[in-house]
Design a protein around this motif. Structure first.
Motif, PDB file in Angstrom:
ATOM      1  N   PHE A 149     -20.307 -23.404  89.062  1.00 41.66           N
ATOM      2  CA  PHE A 149     -19.069 -23.814  88.387  1.00 41.66           C
ATOM      3  C   PHE A 149     -19.323 -25.014  87.467  1.00 41.66           C
ATOM      4  O   PHE A 149     -20.331 -25.717  87.600  1.00 41.66           O
ATOM      5  CB  PHE A 149     -18.002 -24.160  89.437  1.00 41.66           C
ATOM      6  CG  PHE A 149     -16.602 -24.101  88.902  1.00 41.66           C
ATOM      7  CD1 PHE A 149     -16.090 -22.922  88.373  1.00 41.66           C
ATOM      8  CD2 PHE A 149     -15.787 -25.233  88.908  1.00 41.66           C
ATOM      9  CE1 PHE A 149     -14.798 -22.860  87.862  1.00 41.66           C
ATOM     10  CE2 PHE A 149     -14.492 -25.182  88.406  1.00 41.66           C
ATOM     11  CZ  PHE A 149     -13.996 -23.991  87.884  1.00 41.66           C
ATOM     12  N   MET A 150     -18.379 -25.247  86.557  1.00 45.39           N
ATOM     13  CA  MET A 150     -18.452 -26.418  85.678  1.00 45.39           C
ATOM     14  C   MET A 150     -18.617 -27.674  86.537  1.00 45.39           C
ATOM     15  O   MET A 150     -17.903 -27.848  87.522  1.00 45.39           O
ATOM     16  CB  MET A 150     -17.153 -26.558  84.867  1.00 45.39           C
ATOM     17  CG  MET A 150     -17.001 -25.505  83.793  1.00 45.39           C
ATOM     18  SD  MET A 150     -15.343 -25.485  83.062  1.00 45.39           S
ATOM     19  CE  MET A 150     -14.505 -24.281  84.081  1.00 45.39           C
ATOM     20  N   GLY A 151     -19.577 -28.523  86.169  1.00 48.38           N
ATOM     21  CA  GLY A 151     -19.792 -29.753  86.921  1.00 48.38           C
ATOM     22  C   GLY A 151     -20.746 -29.612  88.091  1.00 48.38           C
ATOM     23  O   GLY A 151     -21.018 -30.586  88.796  1.00 48.38           O
TER      24      GLY A 151
ATOM     25  N   PRO B   7     -12.711 -26.045  77.895  1.00 49.08           N
ATOM     26  CA  PRO B   7     -11.367 -25.478  77.731  1.00 49.08           C
ATOM     27  C   PRO B   7     -10.810 -24.830  79.002  1.00 49.08           C
ATOM     28  O   PRO B   7      -9.596 -24.736  79.168  1.00 49.08           O
ATOM     29  CB  PRO B   7     -11.546 -24.409  76.653  1.00 49.08           C
ATOM     30  CG  PRO B   7     -12.886 -24.602  76.062  1.00 49.08           C
ATOM     31  CD  PRO B   7     -13.690 -25.478  76.943  1.00 49.08           C
ATOM     32  N   LEU B   8     -11.705 -24.401  79.921  1.00 42.56           N
ATOM     33  CA  LEU B   8     -11.213 -23.741  81.136  1.00 42.56           C
ATOM     34  C   LEU B   8     -11.167 -24.692  82.334  1.00 42.56           C
ATOM     35  O   LEU B   8     -11.059 -24.265  83.468  1.00 42.56           O
ATOM     36  CB  LEU B   8     -12.050 -22.491  81.439  1.00 42.56           C
ATOM     37  CG  LEU B   8     -12.001 -21.413  80.349  1.00 42.56           C
ATOM     38  CD1 LEU B   8     -12.825 -20.187  80.752  1.00 42.56           C
ATOM     39  CD2 LEU B   8     -10.565 -20.966  80.046  1.00 42.56           C
ATOM     40  N   PHE B   9     -11.248 -25.991  82.085  1.00 41.41           N
ATOM     41  CA  PHE B   9     -11.098 -26.979  83.176  1.00 41.41           C
ATOM     42  C   PHE B   9     -10.021 -27.967  82.764  1.00 41.41           C
ATOM     43  O   PHE B   9     -10.280 -29.149  82.566  1.00 41.41           O
ATOM     44  CB  PHE B   9     -12.429 -27.697  83.437  1.00 41.41           C
ATOM     45  CG  PHE B   9     -12.545 -28.272  84.836  1.00 41.41           C
ATOM     46  CD1 PHE B   9     -11.519 -29.051  85.385  1.00 41.41           C
ATOM     47  CD2 PHE B   9     -13.658 -28.030  85.623  1.00 41.41           C
ATOM     48  CE1 PHE B   9     -11.617 -29.572  86.666  1.00 41.41           C
ATOM     49  CE2 PHE B   9     -13.770 -28.544  86.909  1.00 41.41           C
ATOM     50  CZ  PHE B   9     -12.755 -29.314  87.422  1.00 41.41           C
ATOM     51  N   GLN B  10      -8.812 -27.454  82.606  1.00 42.63           N
ATOM     52  CA  GLN B  10      -7.751 -28.313  82.096  1.00 42.63           C
ATOM     53  C   GLN B  10      -6.903 -28.972  83.181  1.00 42.63           C
ATOM     54  O   GLN B  10      -6.421 -30.072  82.999  1.00 42.63           O
ATOM     55  CB  GLN B  10      -6.888 -27.567  81.077  1.00 42.63           C
ATOM     56  CG  GLN B  10      -7.629 -27.281  79.766  1.00 42.63           C
ATOM     57  CD  GLN B  10      -8.355 -28.508  79.226  1.00 42.63           C
ATOM     58  OE1 GLN B  10      -7.749 -29.514  78.906  1.00 42.63           O
ATOM     59  NE2 GLN B  10      -9.689 -28.451  79.145  1.00 42.63           N
TER      60      GLN B  10
ATOM     61  N   ASP C  76     -13.022 -29.820  93.358  1.00 41.58           N
ATOM     62  CA  ASP C  76     -12.637 -31.231  93.513  1.00 41.58           C
ATOM     63  C   ASP C  76     -13.811 -32.167  93.229  1.00 41.58           C
ATOM     64  O   ASP C  76     -13.664 -33.181  92.542  1.00 41.58           O
ATOM     65  CB  ASP C  76     -12.084 -31.485  94.928  1.00 41.58           C
ATOM     66  CG  ASP C  76     -10.730 -30.825  95.095  1.00 41.58           C
ATOM     67  OD1 ASP C  76     -10.693 -29.566  95.160  1.00 41.58           O
ATOM     68  OD2 ASP C  76      -9.714 -31.546  95.118  1.00 41.58           O
ATOM     69  N   GLU C  77     -14.983 -31.804  93.749  1.00 43.28           N
ATOM     70  CA  GLU C  77     -16.158 -32.638  93.484  1.00 43.28           C
ATOM     71  C   GLU C  77     -16.514 -32.581  91.992  1.00 43.28           C
ATOM     72  O   GLU C  77     -16.851 -33.597  91.382  1.00 43.28           O
ATOM     73  CB  GLU C  77     -17.341 -32.189  94.347  1.00 43.28           C
ATOM     74  CG  GLU C  77     -18.571 -33.058  94.117  1.00 43.28           C
ATOM     75  CD  GLU C  77     -19.460 -33.214  95.347  1.00 43.28           C
ATOM     76  OE1 GLU C  77     -19.166 -32.627  96.403  1.00 43.28           O
ATOM     77  OE2 GLU C  77     -20.456 -33.947  95.231  1.00 43.28           O
ATOM     78  N   ALA C  78     -16.419 -31.381  91.405  1.00 45.25           N
ATOM     79  CA  ALA C  78     -16.729 -31.223  89.977  1.00 45.25           C
ATOM     80  C   ALA C  78     -15.803 -32.109  89.139  1.00 45.25           C
ATOM     81  O   ALA C  78     -16.246 -32.779  88.210  1.00 45.25           O
ATOM     82  CB  ALA C  78     -16.594 -29.762  89.577  1.00 45.25           C
TER      83      ALA C  78
ATOM     84  N   GLU D  60      -5.555 -27.817  89.782  1.00 41.66           N
ATOM     85  CA  GLU D  60      -5.034 -26.637  90.505  1.00 41.66           C
ATOM     86  C   GLU D  60      -5.651 -25.349  89.981  1.00 41.66           C
ATOM     87  O   GLU D  60      -6.146 -24.516  90.745  1.00 41.66           O
ATOM     88  CB  GLU D  60      -3.505 -26.566  90.312  1.00 41.66           C
ATOM     89  CG  GLU D  60      -2.715 -27.396  91.300  1.00 41.66           C
ATOM     90  CD  GLU D  60      -3.002 -26.989  92.731  1.00 41.66           C
ATOM     91  OE1 GLU D  60      -2.794 -25.801  93.060  1.00 41.66           O
ATOM     92  OE2 GLU D  60      -3.445 -27.853  93.519  1.00 41.66           O
ATOM     93  N   ALA D  61      -5.615 -25.198  88.653  1.00 46.04           N
ATOM     94  CA  ALA D  61      -6.148 -23.994  88.021  1.00 46.04           C
ATOM     95  C   ALA D  61      -7.658 -23.908  88.223  1.00 46.04           C
ATOM     96  O   ALA D  61      -8.209 -22.827  88.444  1.00 46.04           O
ATOM     97  CB  ALA D  61      -5.821 -23.997  86.534  1.00 46.04           C
ATOM     98  N   ALA D  62      -8.336 -25.059  88.170  1.00 45.85           N
ATOM     99  CA  ALA D  62      -9.791 -25.069  88.356  1.00 45.85           C
ATOM    100  C   ALA D  62     -10.156 -24.644  89.779  1.00 45.85           C
ATOM    101  O   ALA D  62     -11.116 -23.901  89.981  1.00 45.85           O
ATOM    102  CB  ALA D  62     -10.357 -26.455  88.049  1.00 45.85           C
ATOM    103  N   ARG D  63      -9.365 -25.095  90.758  1.00 44.77           N
ATOM    104  CA  ARG D  63      -9.624 -24.692  92.159  1.00 44.77           C
ATOM    105  C   ARG D  63      -9.529 -23.176  92.297  1.00 44.77           C
ATOM    106  O   ARG D  63     -10.384 -22.547  92.917  1.00 44.77           O
ATOM    107  CB  ARG D  63      -8.592 -25.326  93.094  1.00 44.77           C
ATOM    108  CG  ARG D  63      -8.871 -26.773  93.414  1.00 44.77           C
ATOM    109  CD  ARG D  63      -7.851 -27.255  94.447  1.00 44.77           C
ATOM    110  NE  ARG D  63      -7.964 -28.679  94.680  1.00 44.77           N
ATOM    111  CZ  ARG D  63      -6.933 -29.524  94.706  1.00 44.77           C
ATOM    112  NH1 ARG D  63      -5.696 -29.079  94.508  1.00 44.77           N
ATOM    113  NH2 ARG D  63      -7.129 -30.798  94.935  1.00 44.77           N
ATOM    114  N   ALA D  64      -8.498 -22.601  91.695  1.00 46.87           N
ATOM    115  CA  ALA D  64      -8.282 -21.152  91.788  1.00 46.87           C
ATOM    116  C   ALA D  64      -9.410 -20.402  91.079  1.00 46.87           C
ATOM    117  O   ALA D  64      -9.940 -19.407  91.592  1.00 46.87           O
ATOM    118  CB  ALA D  64      -6.931 -20.783  91.178  1.00 46.87           C
TER     119      ALA D  64
END
Ligand SMILES: Nc1ncnc2c1ncn2[C@@H]1O[C@H](COP(=O)(O)OP(=O)(O)OP(=O)(O)O)[C@@H](O)[C@H]1O
Ligand SMILES: O=C(O)C1=C[C@@H](O)[C@@H](O)[C@H](O)C1
Ligand SMILES: [Mg+2]
Length: 178
Positions: A12-14, A122-125, A109-111, A128-132
Motif C-alpha cells: 500500500f501507499m506508504g 490522489p487515492l489517499f485523500q 493508519d501507519e502509512a 477512512e477511504a484509505a483504510r477501506a
C-alpha cells in the motif's frame, strides 16, 4: 552484486516501496527504478495531473505499459511499483512470468503517519477511504507476493537488510559473475 530476475516491490501507499528499493540499490550496488517517477518523466506530468486528465483508468493503462517495459529489461532491476499496481489483472501475469515480488506490509493508519504530503497521492485523500482501500487490496497483494515482509516498527535500513537476506537465499541477488 547483480540480480538474476527483476524484483518488484508491492504494498500500500506508504509501505516504503520506494525507500526500501532505493536503499537496497545503494547498499548492494544494483540499479533501481521507481515506477511513479518513471511514469512522471515519461509523460512529462505529475501522477496527480495524469489522474486529473485521464482518470484512474488512464493512469492504469500507462502503469501496465511501464511495468511490462521495466520487467523486460535485459539487466534486471529493483522496481518499486505504485501502490495500486495489483488492481490491474494483466499486471499479475507480468509478475508471474518475469520476476520475484516482495510485498511490504503496512496498515493504512501507519502509512498515514508516514506520508507527510498526501496531496501527491490522489487515492489517499482521507483515512477512512484509505483504510477501506487498503483492506480491499490485501488479497491482491497476497496473491502476487513471493514473500511478505512486515514493516511495522522497523526502519528502512532494517527492512532493506531483511529483503537482502531473502533475495540472497533465493539466489536472486548474487555476487557479480563478470
Ligand atoms: N519503515 C519506515 N518507517 C518510517 N517511515 C517510513 C518507512 N518506510 C517509509 N517511510 C516514510 O514514509 C513515506 C513514504 O515512503 P515511500 O515513498 O517509500 O512509500 P511507498 O510505498 O513508495 O508509497 P507510494 O505507493 O505512495 O509510492 C516517506 O516519507 C518515507 O520516508
Ligand atoms: O495506491 C494507488 O492506487 C496509487 C499509489 C501511488 O504509488 C501512485 O501510483 C498513484 O497515486 C496510485
Ligand atoms: Mg513509491
Amino acid at each position: 552484486m547483480e540480480l538474476t530476475r527483476p524484483v518488484f516491490f508491492v504494498g500500500f501507499m506508504g509501505a516504503g516501496k520506494t525507500s526500501v528499493a532505493r536503499r537496497l540499490a545503494r547498499t548492494c550496488g544494483v540499479a533501481s527504478v521507481d515506477m511513479d517517477t518513471y511514469i512522471e518523466r515519461r509523460e512529462g506530468k505529475k501522477v496527480k495531473e495524469i489522474f486529473a486528465e485521464g482518470g484512474e483508468e488512464g493512469f492504469r493503462a500507462i502503469e501496465t505499459d511501464v511495468l511490462r517495459e521495466l520487467g523486460a529489461k535485459p539487466d534486471p532491476l529493483l522496481i518499486s511499483c505504485g501502490g495500486g499496481v495489483v488492481v490491474t489483472p494483466a499486471n499479475h501475469d507480468v509478475f508471474r512470468e518475469a520476476g520475484f515480488v516482495v510485498y511490504l506490509e503496512v496498515t493504512a493508519d501507519e502509512a498515514a503517519s508516514r506520508i507527510s504530503d498526501t496531496s501527491t497521492r490522489p487515492l489517499f485523500q482521507n483515512l477512512e477511504a484509505a483504510r477501506a482501500r487498503c483492506e480491499e487490496r490485501l488479497p491482491l497483494y497476497e496473491a502476487v507476493a513471493n514473500v511478505r515482509v512486515s514493516t511495522a516498527g522497523k526502519s528502512v535500513p532494517a527492512i532493506a537488510r531483511e529483503v537482502q537476506r531473502i533475495l540472497e537465499k533465493e539466489g536472486i541477488l548474487c555476487p557479480q559473475q563478470r
